[in-house]
Design a protein around this motif. Sequence first.
Motif, mmCIF file in Angstrom:
data_model
loop_
_atom_site.group_PDB
_atom_site.id
_atom_site.type_symbol
_atom_site.label_atom_id
_atom_site.label_comp_id
_atom_site.label_asym_id
_atom_site.label_seq_id
_atom_site.Cartn_x
_atom_site.Cartn_y
_atom_site.Cartn_z
ATOM 1 N N VAL A 94 23.131 10.177 92.979
ATOM 2 C CA VAL A 94 24.229 10.721 92.295
ATOM 3 C C VAL A 94 23.020 11.460 91.082
ATOM 4 N N LEU A 95 21.258 10.989 90.706
ATOM 5 C CA LEU A 95 20.926 11.570 90.294
ATOM 6 C C LEU A 95 20.322 12.947 90.422
ATOM 7 N N ASP A 96 19.906 12.727 91.663
ATOM 8 C CA ASP A 96 19.677 14.004 92.433
ATOM 9 C C ASP A 96 20.437 15.340 92.464
ATOM 10 N N CYS A 97 21.678 14.535 92.827
ATOM 11 C CA CYS A 97 23.072 15.737 93.096
ATOM 12 C C CYS A 97 23.260 16.119 91.173
ATOM 13 N N LEU A 152 20.344 16.610 89.723
ATOM 14 C CA LEU A 152 19.314 17.451 89.539
ATOM 15 C C LEU A 152 19.572 19.182 89.839
ATOM 16 N N TRP A 153 19.852 18.422 90.988
ATOM 17 C CA TRP A 153 20.464 20.517 91.881
ATOM 18 C C TRP A 153 21.287 20.916 91.331
ATOM 19 N N GLU A 154 22.153 19.960 90.354
ATOM 20 C CA GLU A 154 23.437 20.923 89.578
ATOM 21 C C GLU A 154 22.871 21.744 88.796
ATOM 22 N N VAL A 155 22.365 21.230 87.697
ATOM 23 C CA VAL A 155 20.997 21.801 86.742
ATOM 24 C C VAL A 155 20.252 22.933 87.012
ATOM 25 N N ASP A 156 19.410 22.521 88.590
ATOM 26 C CA ASP A 156 18.884 23.734 88.745
ATOM 27 C C ASP A 156 19.653 24.556 89.188
ATOM 28 N N GLU A 157 20.628 24.648 89.880
ATOM 29 C CA GLU A 157 21.058 25.515 90.203
ATOM 30 C C GLU A 157 21.631 26.638 89.044
ATOM 31 N N ASN A 158 21.712 26.136 87.633
ATOM 32 C CA ASN A 158 22.203 26.491 86.732
ATOM 33 C C ASN A 158 21.417 27.192 85.923
ATOM 34 N N LEU A 159 20.006 26.578 86.347
ATOM 35 C CA LEU A 159 19.324 26.908 85.181
ATOM 36 C C LEU A 159 18.082 28.216 86.590
ATOM 37 N N LYS A 186 15.042 17.493 82.449
ATOM 38 C CA LYS A 186 14.168 16.438 82.180
ATOM 39 C C LYS A 186 14.067 15.238 81.633
ATOM 40 N N GLU A 187 15.391 14.922 81.525
ATOM 41 C CA GLU A 187 16.041 13.551 80.903
ATOM 42 C C GLU A 187 16.463 12.922 82.739
ATOM 43 N N LEU A 188 17.057 13.676 83.333
ATOM 44 C CA LEU A 188 17.264 13.136 84.741
ATOM 45 C C LEU A 188 16.183 13.255 86.019
ATOM 46 N N TRP A 189 15.140 14.176 85.348
ATOM 47 C CA TRP A 189 13.953 13.247 86.323
ATOM 48 C C TRP A 189 12.920 12.471 85.874
ATOM 49 N N GLU A 190 13.015 11.983 84.701
ATOM 50 C CA GLU A 190 12.544 10.753 84.394
ATOM 51 C C GLU A 190 13.250 9.590 84.906
ATOM 52 N N ALA A 191 14.182 9.590 84.955
ATOM 53 C CA ALA A 191 15.241 8.398 85.334
ATOM 54 C C ALA A 191 14.795 8.486 86.690
ATOM 55 N N ARG A 192 15.265 9.881 87.621
ATOM 56 C CA ARG A 192 15.462 9.857 89.059
ATOM 57 C C ARG A 192 12.994 9.113 89.353
ATOM 58 N N GLU A 193 12.288 9.073 88.496
ATOM 59 C CA GLU A 193 11.236 8.855 88.744
ATOM 60 C C GLU A 193 11.087 7.118 88.475
#
Length: 71
Positions: free
Chosen positions: A8-11, A13-20, A38-45
Amino acid sequence: MTHAEIAVLDCQLWEVDENLMRAELTPTQMGEHLVKRKELWEARELAGNLSRNPKVVGLGNLLPKQQSWGA
């Protein structure tokens, strides 16, 4: 964190990246997306570190010990 929760976090992230990638974002919207990314990436890491090495955050004693096949 389960593999499903990580997915879910990966999805997200993809959505945010698409918007960027969209050119029509205002500078304010871009900043908001970068904060969210950044929040999603930190949670994913953190989730990845926990699954690979629970001792990273001091949870090593809460998980069952892995058995050695050679012993």
